[in-house]
Design a protein around this motif. Structure first.
Motif, PDB file in Angstrom:
ATOM      1  N   UNK A   1       0.721  -1.253   0.196  1.00 31.22           N
ATOM      2  CA  UNK A   1       0.315   0.411  -0.227  1.00 31.22           C
ATOM      3  C   UNK A   1       0.660   1.247  -0.176  1.00 31.22           C
ATOM      4  N   UNK A   2       1.827   1.081  -0.205  1.00 33.22           N
ATOM      5  CA  UNK A   2       2.651   2.463  -0.601  1.00 33.22           C
ATOM      6  C   UNK A   2       3.571   2.646  -1.881  1.00 33.22           C
ATOM      7  N   UNK A   3       3.759   3.535  -1.828  1.00 36.58           N
ATOM      8  CA  UNK A   3       5.188   4.115  -3.293  1.00 36.58           C
ATOM      9  C   UNK A   3       6.356   4.212  -1.916  1.00 36.58           C
ATOM     10  N   UNK A   4       7.959   3.917  -2.927  1.00 42.43           N
ATOM     11  CA  UNK A   4       9.119   4.187  -2.603  1.00 42.43           C
ATOM     12  C   UNK A   4       9.654   4.846  -3.126  1.00 42.43           C
ATOM     13  N   UNK A   5      10.189   5.895  -2.560  1.00 42.25           N
ATOM     14  CA  UNK A   5      10.836   7.270  -3.590  1.00 42.25           C
ATOM     15  C   UNK A   5      12.174   7.144  -2.520  1.00 42.25           C
ATOM     16  N   UNK A   6      13.351   7.072  -4.185  1.00 45.71           N
ATOM     17  CA  UNK A   6      15.120   7.666  -3.561  1.00 45.71           C
ATOM     18  C   UNK A   6      15.499   7.883  -4.251  1.00 45.71           C
ATOM     19  N   UNK A   7      16.312   8.883  -3.822  1.00 46.26           N
ATOM     20  CA  UNK A   7      17.247   9.269  -3.905  1.00 46.26           C
ATOM     21  C   UNK A   7      18.416   9.047  -3.601  1.00 46.26           C
ATOM     22  N   UNK A   8      19.126   8.980  -5.405  1.00 49.58           N
ATOM     23  CA  UNK A   8      20.491   8.430  -5.753  1.00 49.58           C
ATOM     24  C   UNK A   8      21.485   9.430  -5.671  1.00 49.58           C
ATOM     25  N   UNK A   9      22.217  10.018  -4.199  1.00 51.63           N
ATOM     26  CA  UNK A   9      23.703  10.977  -4.033  1.00 51.63           C
ATOM     27  C   UNK A   9      25.033  10.598  -4.464  1.00 51.63           C
ATOM     28  N   UNK A  10      25.410  11.201  -4.625  1.00 51.35           N
ATOM     29  CA  UNK A  10      26.678  11.274  -5.117  1.00 51.35           C
ATOM     30  C   UNK A  10      27.459  13.126  -4.957  1.00 51.35           C
ATOM     31  N   UNK A  11      29.339  12.189  -5.058  1.00 46.86           N
ATOM     32  CA  UNK A  11      30.545  13.232  -4.835  1.00 46.86           C
ATOM     33  C   UNK A  11      30.116  13.957  -5.985  1.00 46.86           C
ATOM     34  N   UNK A  12      30.036  14.615  -6.695  1.00 43.73           N
ATOM     35  CA  UNK A  12      31.048  15.298  -8.024  1.00 43.73           C
ATOM     36  C   UNK A  12      32.656  14.995  -7.546  1.00 43.73           C
ATOM     37  N   UNK A  13      33.174  14.854  -6.524  1.00 43.50           N
ATOM     38  CA  UNK A  13      35.078  15.239  -6.269  1.00 43.50           C
ATOM     39  C   UNK A  13      34.746  13.629  -6.533  1.00 43.50           C
ATOM     40  N   UNK A  14      33.585  12.696  -6.206  1.00 42.20           N
ATOM     41  CA  UNK A  14      34.597  11.452  -5.780  1.00 42.20           C
ATOM     42  C   UNK A  14      33.097   9.867  -6.552  1.00 42.20           C
ATOM     43  N   UNK A  15      32.506  10.472  -7.192  1.00 37.93           N
ATOM     44  CA  UNK A  15      31.181   9.810  -7.970  1.00 37.93           C
ATOM     45  C   UNK A  15      30.616   8.234  -7.373  1.00 37.93           C
ATOM     46  N   UNK A  16      32.193   7.491  -6.715  1.00 38.80           N
ATOM     47  CA  UNK A  16      32.404   6.054  -6.115  1.00 38.80           C
ATOM     48  C   UNK A  16      31.858   6.382  -4.361  1.00 38.80           C
ATOM     49  N   UNK A  17      31.439   7.208  -4.069  1.00 35.46           N
ATOM     50  CA  UNK A  17      30.632   7.725  -2.782  1.00 35.46           C
ATOM     51  C   UNK A  17      29.027   8.266  -3.468  1.00 35.46           C
ATOM     52  N   UNK A  18      28.771   6.769  -3.319  1.00 36.08           N
ATOM     53  CA  UNK A  18      26.764   6.768  -3.594  1.00 36.08           C
ATOM     54  C   UNK A  18      26.518   6.533  -2.326  1.00 36.08           C
ATOM     55  N   UNK A  19      25.259   7.479  -2.393  1.00 36.56           N
ATOM     56  CA  UNK A  19      24.183   7.438  -0.980  1.00 36.56           C
ATOM     57  C   UNK A  19      22.849   7.396  -1.362  1.00 36.56           C
ATOM     58  N   UNK A  20      21.726   7.087  -1.089  1.00 32.60           N
ATOM     59  CA  UNK A  20      20.630   7.368  -1.342  1.00 32.60           C
ATOM     60  C   UNK A  20      19.366   7.438  -0.222  1.00 32.60           C
ATOM     61  N   UNK A  21      18.807   8.830  -0.136  1.00 31.07           N
ATOM     62  CA  UNK A  21      17.772   8.838  -0.116  1.00 31.07           C
ATOM     63  C   UNK A  21      16.290   8.095   0.040  1.00 31.07           C
ATOM     64  N   UNK A  22      15.703   7.675   0.872  1.00 36.10           N
ATOM     65  CA  UNK A  22      14.590   6.725   0.988  1.00 36.10           C
ATOM     66  C   UNK A  22      13.465   7.207   1.830  1.00 36.10           C
ATOM     67  N   UNK A  23      12.472   7.398   1.086  1.00 35.00           N
ATOM     68  CA  UNK A  23      11.196   8.219   1.860  1.00 35.00           C
ATOM     69  C   UNK A  23       9.823   6.949   0.796  1.00 35.00           C
ATOM     70  N   UNK A  24       9.281   6.843   2.160  1.00 36.59           N
ATOM     71  CA  UNK A  24       7.740   5.408   1.364  1.00 36.59           C
ATOM     72  C   UNK A  24       6.904   6.752   1.642  1.00 36.59           C
ATOM     73  N   UNK A  25       6.061   6.960   1.126  1.00 35.69           N
ATOM     74  CA  UNK A  25       4.498   7.487   1.000  1.00 35.69           C
ATOM     75  C   UNK A  25       3.651   6.545   0.952  1.00 35.69           C
ATOM     76  N   UNK A  26       2.488   6.474   1.357  1.00 30.60           N
ATOM     77  CA  UNK A  26       1.051   5.989   0.752  1.00 30.60           C
ATOM     78  C   UNK A  26       0.720   5.947  -0.821  1.00 30.60           C
ATOM     79  N   UNK A  27      -0.129   5.186  -1.226  1.00 33.27           N
ATOM     80  CA  UNK A  27       0.164   4.563  -2.313  1.00 33.27           C
ATOM     81  C   UNK A  27      -1.054   5.038  -3.022  1.00 33.27           C
ATOM     82  N   UNK A  28      -2.014   5.527  -1.846  1.00 33.07           N
ATOM     83  CA  UNK A  28      -3.327   6.391  -2.369  1.00 33.07           C
ATOM     84  C   UNK A  28      -3.180   7.754  -2.435  1.00 33.07           C
TER      85      UNK A  28
END
Length: 178
Positions: free
Chosen positions: A58-85
């Motif tokens: 009953x939800x949607x998951x939204x993921x933001x994939x973020x890195x550093x332009x100075x070091x692209x291998x440092x990838x992290x993600x922010x994830x939020x979940x919201x009601x599908x309706x």
């Protein structure tokens, strides 16, 4: 993982590691603050925003994939979940300008409302696409219909949206030279 936990202390519900990527799960109301902290800490490049429809939960998951332009291998993600309706989340386009068009795509394909994004017009779908029909939701169905040209050729199959939620997709009849 400790660094991300410290960086988002008081904001992240938890931090997990998935396939080598640190993922911070945050409440939608804390997303902007978490994004601002990442930006201030040098995570200055938004790679992508992705949405996942999870109808059984009953939800949607939204993921933001973020890195550093100075070091692209440092990838992290922010994830939020919201009601599908009522999938609503604050926009981060003013923190990460690349989010504006990516949020627009997720809005169009999944129906997620990014509050504060100034431009949620159609991006990929025709402007007359029916309101409330989202092609990347798991309950979206297509019906195949043959397209028959007046020129001799093999039939071309065109996907046509089945606009009745839960309707069955079926193959059309016909084909051949026209």
């Amino acid at each position: 993982m400790q660094e991300l936990e410290e960086l988002l202390a008081g904001l992240a519900q938890r931090v997990e590691e998935r396939q080598g990527v640190k993922v911070a799960i945050v409440e939608p109301s804390r997303l902007r603050e978490a994004a601002e902290r990442l930006r201030e800490a040098g995570y200055d490049y938004l790679l992508m925003v992705s949405g996942v429809d999870e109808p059984k939960q009953g939800r949607m998951r939204i993921v933001y994939h973020i890195t550093r332009s100075s070091n692209p291998s440092e990838l992290v993600a922010l994830e939020v979940m919201v009601p599908r309706d009522d999938p609503r989340v604050p926009s981060v386009y003013d923190i990460y300008p690349a989010a504006q068009i990516q949020e627009r795509e997720e809005h169009e394909m999944l129906g997620i409302v990014f509050e504060g994004n100034p431009d949620l017009r159609h991006l990929l779908l025709p402007e007359d696409w029916p309101e409330g029909v989202y092609p990347l939701r798991k309950d979206f169905h297509v019906a195949e219909e043959p397209y028959i040209s007046s020129k001799p050729s093999k039939p071309i199959w065109v996907l046509k949206p089945e606009l009745k939620p839960g309707g069955e997709a079926g193959a059309g009849e016909g084909g051949g030279k026209g």
